[in-house]
Design a protein around this motif. Structure first.
Motif, short mmCIF file in Angstrom:
data_model
loop_
_atom_site.label_atom_id
_atom_site.label_comp_id
_atom_site.label_asym_id
_atom_site.label_seq_id
_atom_site.Cartn_x
_atom_site.Cartn_y
_atom_site.Cartn_z
N ALA A 5 0.81 -1.22 0.00
CA ALA A 5 0.00 0.00 0.00
C ALA A 5 0.84 1.26 0.00
N SER A 45 -1.33 2.99 -3.20
CA SER A 45 -2.67 3.58 -3.06
C SER A 45 -3.02 3.90 -1.61
N GLU A 46 -2.24 3.44 -0.66
CA GLU A 46 -2.32 3.81 0.76
C GLU A 46 -3.73 3.62 1.35
N GLY A 47 -4.38 2.54 0.94
CA GLY A 47 -5.67 2.22 1.52
C GLY A 47 -6.82 3.09 1.07
#
Length: 554
Positions: A217, A268-270
């Motif tokens: 992520a 996308s970091e969640g």
């Protein structure tokens, strides 16, 4: 409400509420007090008394605003300690706030799904309840990536902890790949691969606590300085649960079929979905190693050697250059010299030729070796601890624990990293260092800014800066913000990236908005709106959701 059993309640090792690691590894009150005079003297700061943590256990938090449905109660907890542990990552700013018992926006509920069906059910509940859904792995973010400060019209926030999904599901020895759940930590993942004689070879400094899903992520970078080191290079396929359904890419060795579905999830970091599984590329565990500690009269001379090594095709596993200031602070080198930690490893062949050529390139640029390189084979691990290289390695692994002591000692300890091409490298590093040092002096009155090269590529390198400065008790966050802004503005002005491997989160968001092209941002907002129509996934990180068209309901 009914709450699930948390690790704290079941007798598992308890994480520290305010710092790095586990309670059973934490320094005692007496040890912290005793360490402060020496720490401040070593850094050249005026003496001051220790300040001990003010956080209570369990902490006092506002009452939760949400209650999960009965069907999810078994995997959910509103216990204060659990909520506090999921309120922050582990940046300097996070540690200081928790140290003082300040949990401004804790999640209302912590959910620990045990399988994908439960992940989907939690997301469905969050959408129905208008609750922000914050994916959470090891909680090691240093950029505000897991903090549930969501604002807006959310009814609350749910931290979705993935660490129950921690299995190595399958190993493909023929293709050298492994199918692993996203909640597996570094040690658990490597333990599962070790029995097959394999390794992922991804060792970030947060390795002890961070997870595979978190690495994916955040596009995490590993310890290895050249060759495949970013998790991007090691992913074969990804599976994720989004509010709109399952996202799974085909498992392939390579493809030219349009934009890669994996690339959209990487980093996308969640915000687009919750990574639950991935196929990753693995390799045989190395048994041959070679290590050398090389000294240089200046950081600039060492950087030229690093460039030569990166462009040589040798692909050393370690090629970290530490400037004289950091080398002195860590005890890795003295006398105003820079230190290059140079290493090679292989599962297939001895490495004499590689280390000899690497050392020769270093010597061509003025490098000197206080002692010969150390080599080891299958029966010997001595090469790991060669001279200054071993000293630096120990300091590297202990750095997150040391930062807790620095907070007690009233020392601001912050890092930031970037990447730049070789043609701009020297003036870029000089200007970023100069502007950051100016800010440190103006804001803190004293302090140091050191630099090391963590990763090297044929076309550039990743400078990693460390700030150590005396804090004004109670004003640390304001001091941090001013120095952070000065460093970030200098990086962007010089053409670097706002982050090489620490991710964007909330802390880097203002500068990332300036770095990324606006058409790309518009496309990303459209993708989020399609995958996360209610905009519940990690709001405030990376992007804000795009508004619905005028002819569609908001």
């Amino acid at each position: 409400m009914t709450t699930a059993s948390s690790p704290a309640e079941t007798g598992a090792r308890r994480r520290k509420l305010w710092g790095w690691g586990y309670e059973d590894e934490a320094a005692s009150r007496e040890e912290l007090i005793a360490a402060v005079p020496g720490v401040r003297a070593h850094l050249g700061f005026e003496p001051t008394d220790a300040e001990l943590p003010a956080v209570s256990d369990p902490p006092t938090l506002p009452a939760p605003r949400l209650e999960p449905p009965a069907a999810l109660a078994a995997i959910c907890s509103a216990e204060p300690r659990e909520r506090a542990l999921h309120a922050y990552g582990r940046s300097y700013r996070d540690v200081v706030r928790a140290f003082r018992g300040r949990f401004d926006h804790p999640p209302d509920v912590v959910a620990r799904p045990r399988n994908e069906a439960e992940v989907a059910a939690v997301l469905e509940w969050c959408a129905d309840a208008r609750a922000a859904a914050i994916p959470f792995g090891g909680g090691t973010s240093v950029v505000g990536g897991v903090e549930p400060t969501v604002g807006g019209d959310f009814a609350g926030a749910v931290s979705i902890d993935l660490t129950a999904l921690d299995s190595v599901l399958e190993v493909d020895q023929v293709s050298r790949a492994a199918h692993i759940e996203a909640g597996a930590t570094g040690p658990a993942l490597e333990a599962g691969l070790r029995e097959h004689g394999l390794t992922l070879r991804h060792f970030p400094q947060s390795f002890e606590l961070s997870t595979l899903g978190g690495w994916i992520a955040t596009r995490a970078g590993g310890h290895f300085a050249t060759g495949p080191t970013h998790i991007d290079d090691l992913v074969e396929s990804i599976r994720a649960i989004t509010p709109s359904g399952v996202w799974e890419s085909r498992r392939l060795s390579g493809s030219g079929a349009g934009p890669s579905p994996d690339r959209m999830l990487l980093g996308s970091e969640g915000t687009l979905g919750i990574v639950t599984e991935a196929w990753v590329k693995v390799r045989p565990r190395p048994v041959f190693r070679a290590v050398a500690s090389v000294r240089f009269a200046s950081f600039a001379a060492g950087a030229e050697a690093v460039r030569a090594l990166a462009q040589s095709g040798l692909e050393p596993s370690n090629c970290r250059l530490i400037d004289p200031g950091e080398a002195a602070v860590t005890g890795a080198a003295s006398g105003g010299e820079a230190l290059l930690v140079l290493g090679f490893e292989s599962a297939d062949h001895p490495l004499e030729a590689w280390i000899e050529r690497g050392v020769e390139l270093c010597q061509d640029h003025g490098g000197r070796l206080p002692e010969p390189p150390r080599l080891s084979g299958p029966e010997d691990t001595g090469a790991r601890s060669a001279g200054g290289a071993g000293t630096w390695r120990d300091a590297f692994l202990r750095a997150p624990y040391l930062r807790d002591t620095l907070v007690v000692a009233g020392v601001i300890s912050e890092t930031f990293e970037t990447a730049i091409t070789w043609d701009r490298f020297e003036p870029f590093v000089a200007e970023v260092r100069k502007r950051t040092e100016t800010a440190v002096r103006e804001v803190c009155g004293a302090g140091t800014v050191t630099c090391r090269l963590t990763h090297a590529y044929p076309d550039g390198a990743a400078p990693y800066f460390t700030v150590l400065a005396p804090a004004r008790r109670g004003s640390e966050l304001e001091q941090w913000a001013e120095v952070k802004a000065a460093a970030s503005e200098a990086i962007l002005a010089g053409g670097g990236t706002i982050t090489h491997h620490h991710a964007v989160g909330r802390d880097h968001r203002p500068w990332w908005d300036l770095q990324r092209p606006e058409p790309f941002a518009a496309a990303l907002r459209a993708a989020k709106r399609e995958l996360d129509p209610a905009g519940i996934l990690n709001p405030g990180v990376l992007i804000h959701p795009a508004p619905a068209p005028a002819d569609e309901p908001q």
